[in-house]
Design an enzyme around this catalytic site. Structure first.
Site, PDB file in Angstrom:
ATOM      1  N   CYS A   1       7.537 -15.107  12.387  1.00  0.00           N
ATOM      2  CA  CYS A   1       8.353 -14.343  13.323  1.00  0.00           C
ATOM      3  C   CYS A   1       9.638 -15.115  13.610  1.00  0.00           C
ATOM      4  O   CYS A   1       9.673 -16.331  13.520  1.00  0.00           O
ATOM      5  CB  CYS A   1       7.660 -14.062  14.654  1.00  0.00           C
ATOM      6  SG  CYS A   1       6.095 -13.218  14.522  1.00  0.00           S
TER       7      CYS A   1
ATOM      8  N   ARG B   1      11.259 -15.462   7.793  1.00  0.00           N
ATOM      9  CA  ARG B   1      10.114 -15.953   8.567  1.00  0.00           C
ATOM     10  C   ARG B   1       9.129 -14.856   8.918  1.00  0.00           C
ATOM     11  O   ARG B   1       8.029 -15.117   9.405  1.00  0.00           O
ATOM     12  CB  ARG B   1      10.618 -16.590   9.853  1.00  0.00           C
ATOM     13  CG  ARG B   1      11.370 -17.831   9.546  1.00  0.00           C
ATOM     14  CD  ARG B   1      11.629 -18.630  10.772  1.00  0.00           C
ATOM     15  NE  ARG B   1      11.852 -19.985  10.351  1.00  0.00           N
ATOM     16  CZ  ARG B   1      11.255 -21.027  10.859  1.00  0.00           C
ATOM     17  NH1 ARG B   1      10.369 -20.891  11.804  1.00  0.00           N
ATOM     18  NH2 ARG B   1      11.526 -22.225  10.418  1.00  0.00           N
TER      19      ARG B   1
ATOM     20  N   TRP C   1       6.063 -10.930  12.041  1.00  0.00           N
ATOM     21  CA  TRP C   1       5.006 -11.074  11.040  1.00  0.00           C
ATOM     22  C   TRP C   1       3.713 -10.836  11.813  1.00  0.00           C
ATOM     23  O   TRP C   1       3.325 -11.650  12.638  1.00  0.00           O
ATOM     24  CB  TRP C   1       5.042 -12.471  10.429  1.00  0.00           C
ATOM     25  CG  TRP C   1       4.085 -12.645   9.291  1.00  0.00           C
ATOM     26  CD1 TRP C   1       4.304 -12.359   7.980  1.00  0.00           C
ATOM     27  CD2 TRP C   1       2.743 -13.162   9.359  1.00  0.00           C
ATOM     28  NE1 TRP C   1       3.191 -12.644   7.231  1.00  0.00           N
ATOM     29  CE2 TRP C   1       2.217 -13.139   8.051  1.00  0.00           C
ATOM     30  CE3 TRP C   1       1.934 -13.610  10.399  1.00  0.00           C
ATOM     31  CZ2 TRP C   1       0.927 -13.572   7.753  1.00  0.00           C
ATOM     32  CZ3 TRP C   1       0.638 -14.039  10.109  1.00  0.00           C
ATOM     33  CH2 TRP C   1       0.163 -14.015   8.791  1.00  0.00           C
TER      34      TRP C   1
ATOM     35  N   ASN D   1       6.699 -15.652  19.639  1.00  0.00           N
ATOM     36  CA  ASN D   1       6.257 -16.183  18.361  1.00  0.00           C
ATOM     37  C   ASN D   1       5.006 -17.011  18.648  1.00  0.00           C
ATOM     38  O   ASN D   1       5.046 -17.864  19.533  1.00  0.00           O
ATOM     39  CB  ASN D   1       7.391 -17.066  17.803  1.00  0.00           C
ATOM     40  CG  ASN D   1       7.138 -17.495  16.392  1.00  0.00           C
ATOM     41  OD1 ASN D   1       6.130 -17.146  15.809  1.00  0.00           O
ATOM     42  ND2 ASN D   1       8.053 -18.263  15.844  1.00  0.00           N
ATOM     43  N   GLY D   2       3.910 -16.766  17.953  1.00  0.00           N
ATOM     44  CA  GLY D   2       2.679 -17.532  18.213  1.00  0.00           C
ATOM     45  C   GLY D   2       1.538 -16.586  18.547  1.00  0.00           C
ATOM     46  O   GLY D   2       1.616 -15.384  18.286  1.00  0.00           O
TER      47      GLY D   2
ATOM     48  N   GLU E   1       0.189 -25.605  -8.636  1.00  0.00           N
ATOM     49  CA  GLU E   1       1.429 -25.102  -8.046  1.00  0.00           C
ATOM     50  C   GLU E   1       1.964 -23.902  -8.859  1.00  0.00           C
ATOM     51  O   GLU E   1       2.444 -22.916  -8.284  1.00  0.00           O
ATOM     52  CB  GLU E   1       2.459 -26.244  -7.973  1.00  0.00           C
ATOM     53  CG  GLU E   1       3.844 -25.859  -7.498  1.00  0.00           C
ATOM     54  CD  GLU E   1       3.903 -25.238  -6.102  1.00  0.00           C
ATOM     55  OE1 GLU E   1       2.892 -25.256  -5.389  1.00  0.00           O
ATOM     56  OE2 GLU E   1       4.962 -24.703  -5.750  1.00  0.00           O
TER      57      GLU E   1
ATOM     58  N   LYS F   1       2.571 -20.157  -7.372  1.00  0.00           N
ATOM     59  CA  LYS F   1       3.846 -19.429  -7.478  1.00  0.00           C
ATOM     60  C   LYS F   1       3.619 -18.046  -8.062  1.00  0.00           C
ATOM     61  O   LYS F   1       4.150 -17.064  -7.570  1.00  0.00           O
ATOM     62  CB  LYS F   1       4.855 -20.174  -8.373  1.00  0.00           C
ATOM     63  CG  LYS F   1       5.501 -21.415  -7.832  1.00  0.00           C
ATOM     64  CD  LYS F   1       6.504 -21.208  -6.735  1.00  0.00           C
ATOM     65  CE  LYS F   1       5.864 -21.223  -5.379  1.00  0.00           C
ATOM     66  NZ  LYS F   1       5.589 -22.452  -4.740  1.00  0.00           N
TER      67      LYS F   1
ATOM     68  N   GLU G   1       1.787 -15.691  -5.604  1.00  0.00           N
ATOM     69  CA  GLU G   1       2.607 -15.374  -4.422  1.00  0.00           C
ATOM     70  C   GLU G   1       3.624 -14.270  -4.678  1.00  0.00           C
ATOM     71  O   GLU G   1       3.794 -13.386  -3.858  1.00  0.00           O
ATOM     72  CB  GLU G   1       3.449 -16.612  -4.076  1.00  0.00           C
ATOM     73  CG  GLU G   1       2.990 -17.408  -2.940  1.00  0.00           C
ATOM     74  CD  GLU G   1       3.969 -18.491  -2.558  1.00  0.00           C
ATOM     75  OE1 GLU G   1       4.504 -19.214  -3.423  1.00  0.00           O
ATOM     76  OE2 GLU G   1       4.188 -18.630  -1.360  1.00  0.00           O
TER      77      GLU G   1
ATOM     78  N   HIS H   1     -17.219 -26.199 -17.835  1.00  0.00           N
ATOM     79  CA  HIS H   1     -18.195 -26.162 -16.735  1.00  0.00           C
ATOM     80  C   HIS H   1     -18.203 -24.807 -16.030  1.00  0.00           C
ATOM     81  O   HIS H   1     -18.731 -24.687 -14.938  1.00  0.00           O
ATOM     82  CB  HIS H   1     -17.906 -27.289 -15.733  1.00  0.00           C
ATOM     83  CG  HIS H   1     -18.014 -28.641 -16.365  1.00  0.00           C
ATOM     84  ND1 HIS H   1     -19.214 -29.209 -16.696  1.00  0.00           N
ATOM     85  CD2 HIS H   1     -17.059 -29.513 -16.779  1.00  0.00           C
ATOM     86  CE1 HIS H   1     -19.013 -30.381 -17.276  1.00  0.00           C
ATOM     87  NE2 HIS H   1     -17.707 -30.584 -17.339  1.00  0.00           N
TER      88      HIS H   1
ATOM     89  N   LYS I   1       7.633 -17.394   5.683  1.00  0.00           N
ATOM     90  CA  LYS I   1       8.073 -18.703   5.209  1.00  0.00           C
ATOM     91  C   LYS I   1       7.419 -19.852   5.963  1.00  0.00           C
ATOM     92  O   LYS I   1       6.991 -20.827   5.384  1.00  0.00           O
ATOM     93  CB  LYS I   1       9.602 -18.782   5.337  1.00  0.00           C
ATOM     94  CG  LYS I   1      10.214 -20.085   4.863  1.00  0.00           C
ATOM     95  CD  LYS I   1      10.085 -20.220   3.369  1.00  0.00           C
ATOM     96  CE  LYS I   1      10.604 -21.536   2.853  1.00  0.00           C
ATOM     97  NZ  LYS I   1      10.151 -21.773   1.475  1.00  0.00           N
TER      98      LYS I   1
HETATM   99  O1  M6R Z   1       6.610 -25.729   5.576  1.00  0.00           O
HETATM  100  P1  M6R Z   1       5.394 -26.289   4.855  1.00  0.00           P
HETATM  101  O2  M6R Z   1       5.756 -27.058   3.647  1.00  0.00           O
HETATM  102  O3  M6R Z   1       4.495 -27.047   5.795  1.00  0.00           O
HETATM  103  O4  M6R Z   1       4.610 -25.004   4.397  1.00  0.00           O
HETATM  104  C1  M6R Z   1       3.355 -25.102   3.785  1.00  0.00           C
HETATM  105  C2  M6R Z   1       2.975 -23.817   3.089  1.00  0.00           C
HETATM  106  O5  M6R Z   1       2.902 -22.759   4.015  1.00  0.00           O
HETATM  107  C3  M6R Z   1       3.975 -23.419   1.999  1.00  0.00           C
HETATM  108  O6  M6R Z   1       4.136 -24.448   1.070  1.00  0.00           O
HETATM  109  C4  M6R Z   1       3.515 -22.154   1.265  1.00  0.00           C
HETATM  110  O7  M6R Z   1       2.339 -22.408   0.558  1.00  0.00           O
HETATM  111  C5  M6R Z   1       4.613 -21.645   0.352  1.00  0.00           C
HETATM  112  N1  M6R Z   1       4.810 -20.245   0.558  1.00  0.00           N
HETATM  113  C6  M6R Z   1       4.331 -21.852  -1.095  1.00  0.00           C
HETATM  114  O8  M6R Z   1       5.322 -21.349  -1.908  1.00  0.00           O
END
Ligand code: M6R
Length: 610
Positions: free
Chosen positions: A2, A27, A75, A100-101, A483, A487, A490, A506, A605
């Site tokens: 948010c 965000r 969000w 926010n929260g 990673e 990606k 996501e 395994h 984000k």
């Molecule tokens: O701001 P941060 O690095 O603490 O965020 C951690 C994760 O939320 C962040 O890396 C998330 O997994 C990304 N969307 C990955 O692309």
């Protein structure tokens, strides 16, 4: 998650609020709203589901005016994505709130408020804030006093801004768990959940601390700590780029951020390392004395940052001869763990505001870690302020929800940490030299690697109709495979899993068929022959492979295997280099699938709630 923006000014603040929301949209982006105190003593509220643009369009239909106002991009946590659940929320057309929260005890607050005669028009926890403050205003004329009394009833996390129709001269804000920053202007003041929102109007900021409540008027800012004492907080001149929210001609922020990596990695290295090694005090004054006593490193992070930490564990144990554990923050914070003697706690975060990572840091302080270091990208963020030492990654603002340049700068930082800790733990001379040289060559190698884009665009075509994929790596490339899989899922919504390739037989080998593309990261290192055996295991079962390989690794394309050559690079930086083609692959697959690359569904984000 948010985004919050608020302003008290002489001029009309609508444009300031909308520009702030656009800059914060990454965000949270399922609905947005604004509330303005109008000249006739009413509140004009406009809310829309969908992107901020829907709100801008709606406001374009009317002549919205107001010199005091609050705005929000959401969000969803409590309550679905509907206009009724979008912020700002009202109580009796008098109190307006953005939040926010999560107010964790909202159910019991809601029951009490209903018994007191309040009607709820949304399913959100936030509406309880509006009614609680309204109720408190029955005992005082002061919005500040009403908010101070109300926050005592809230359990959970909040960054909230409250506006009272009967007093247009001020906003009152409260922070507990969710960040808020006050922006100082000339004869006008602002509030936001992130300084990015306010950079077009000011560069002077006050970051509120945990438990702070503040009253903001055009000409004054009064801050009170959690005990109600008036406090002064430092004013910080921001160095964050104003135009960081610009796509610079790229189609998406993600693509821009991928291409920024050579520059931001260079920035991260600048004035920190040269041919002779690390420059003094790059982790802060006194850090070296702490590092001399460290016997164990515990790394904590989430998501992409967690993958950076996983890679770092390989480096710290292999080169710096120091034992290292890595754990996901949301697990660490809720289990009993044993603290090794003389342990350094390292948190990693792009935003510095990830709720679980922050909670883990706070827990670690209680558990008796020797010291804490954060590797972080946002100056002034909560992790930076609450850690003993902070190493800033200088990636610049990262807007794309899928983290790219933050990750490669984090890895760069970890190689420097490896040198710093290795110095006290008999790092081998040749390893030390190899890391220094590799780091100095890194920006140029990243540029060279980005030049292979074309091959990856073609490759993406073959992927776009697949529903599942498997990523394989070994050693310090295993976290890179993880990673790469993160990606892809996501932003393209293709199911992707990563395995250390030694684990194939395994279980996951059972999944292999021609509908399951297998992506392999294959630098020319000491595990190459082992990896080749794993590749043969996949081939023998009819799997289709895409191998990102060093040209000296001697892989050749054929019917079942497509090889994409990655520039040859030195061992220590190979995980950083092999990250880039995987980022590009995800990007181009998402492009073909037509997903919202920068704001993928269901994500935000900065994850500032649990
Ligand atoms: O701001 P941060 O690095 O603490 O965020 C951690 C994760 O939320 C962040 O890396 C998330 O997994 C990304 N969307 C990955 O692309």
């Amino acid at each position: 998650m948010c985004g919050i923006v608020g302003a008290v000014a002489e001029r009309n603040v609508v444009e300031i609020l909308l520009e702030g929301l656009k800059r914060l949209e990454y965000r949270g982006y399922d609905s947005a709203g604004v509330a303005l105190l109008t000249g006739d003593g009413t509140i004009n509220r406009v809310r829309r589901t969908g992107k901020v643009q829907a709100l801008v369009d709606a406001l374009g239909q009317q002549e919205a005016l107001g010199s005091t106002g609050i705005a929000h991009t959401r969000w969803a946590t409590h309550g679905g994505v509907t206009e009724a659940n979008a912020h700002p929320h009202f109580s009796n057309e008098r109190v307006a709130v953005v939040h926010n929260g999560i107010i964790e005890n909202y159910q019991s607050l809601r029951e009490n408020l209903v018994n007191q005669g309040y009607t709820f028009t949304s399913d959100t926890d936030t509406e309880t804030i509006a009614h609680t403050v309204n109720e408190a205003l029955k005992n005082t004329d002061s919005l500040l006093a009403a908010v101070q009394a109300s926050v005592k009833q809230f359990h959970g996390a909040y960054g909230t801004v409250i506006m009272d129709r009967t007093d247009p001269s001020k906003l009152v804000v409260a922070r507990s768990g969710s960040p808020l920053v006050i922006g100082l202007g000339l004869g006008e003041n602002f509030i936001a959940s992130d300084q990015m929102a306010l950079l077009p109007v000011t560069r002077r900021f006050i970051f509120l601390e945990e438990g702070d409540v503040a009253e903001i008027t055009r000409r004054s800012v009064a801050i009170f700590d959690k005990n109600g004492n008036a406090v002064e907080r430092e004013i910080i001149e921001s160095s964050v780029e104003h135009d960081a929210g610009d796509k610079a001609g790229y189609r998406h922020y993600m693509l821009k951020e991928i291409h920024e990596q050579p520059v931001v990695v260079r920035n991260t290295l600048q004035q920190r390392i040269d041919e002779t090694g690390l420059l003094p005090d790059i982790f802060g004054k006194g850090a070296d004395d702490i590092f001399a006593r460290v016997k164990h490193v515990q790394i904590i992070a989430c998501g992409t940052s967690y993958h950076a930490g996983m890679t770092a564990r390989y480096w710290l144990e292999q080169y710096a001869n120091i034992s290292c554990n890595i754990e996901i923050a949301s697990e660490f914070r809720y289990r009993k763990s044993v603290v090794h003697p003389d342990s350094l706690l390292v948190t990693i975060s792009q935003s510095g505001e990830t709720a679980d990572t922050l909670a883990a840091l706070r827990l670690a302080k209680e558990l008796g870690y020797m010291a804490s270091l954060t590797i972080c990208n946002v100056p002034g963020s909560s992790l930076v302020r609450e850690s003993d030492m902070a190493f800033m990654t200088r990636a610049g603002a990262e807007i794309g929800v899928a983290s790219t340049k933050a990750f490669t700068t984090q890895l760069t930082a970890f190689l420097m940490l490896t040198l710093a800790l290795g110095k006290h733990n008999n790092i081998a001379g040749e390893d030390q030299q190899a890391i220094i040289q590799a780091l100095l060559n890194l920006p140029a190698k990243l540029e060279e690697t980005l030049a292979i884009t074309q091959g990856i665009e073609d490759l993406a075509e073959e992927f776009a109709d697949k529903n599942h994929s498997l990523f394989l790596g070994r050693g310090d490339q295993y976290p890179i495979a993880m990673e790469g899989a993160l990606k892809l899922k996501e932003i393209s919504y293709i199911h992707a899993e990563a395995y250390a390739s030694g684990e194939l037989k395994h279980g996951p080998l059972a999944l292999i068929d021609e509908e399951m593309p297998v992506i392999v990261v294959a630098p020319n290192n000491e595990l190459l022959e082992k990896l080749k055996s794993n590749v043969e295991e996949v081939r023998a079962r009819g799997g289709i492979m895409y191998v990102f390989a060093d040209k000296d690794a001697a892989f050749a394309s054929d019917d079942t295997m497509r090889v994409i050559n990655v520039p040859h690079c030195d061992g220590p930086i190979a995980p950083i280099i092999y990250t880039l083609p995987l980022q590009l692959l995800s990007y181009y697959v998402a492009l073909i699938k037509g997903t919202d690359v920068d704001q993928p569904r269901n994500l935000a984000k900065s994850v500032t709630v649990e």
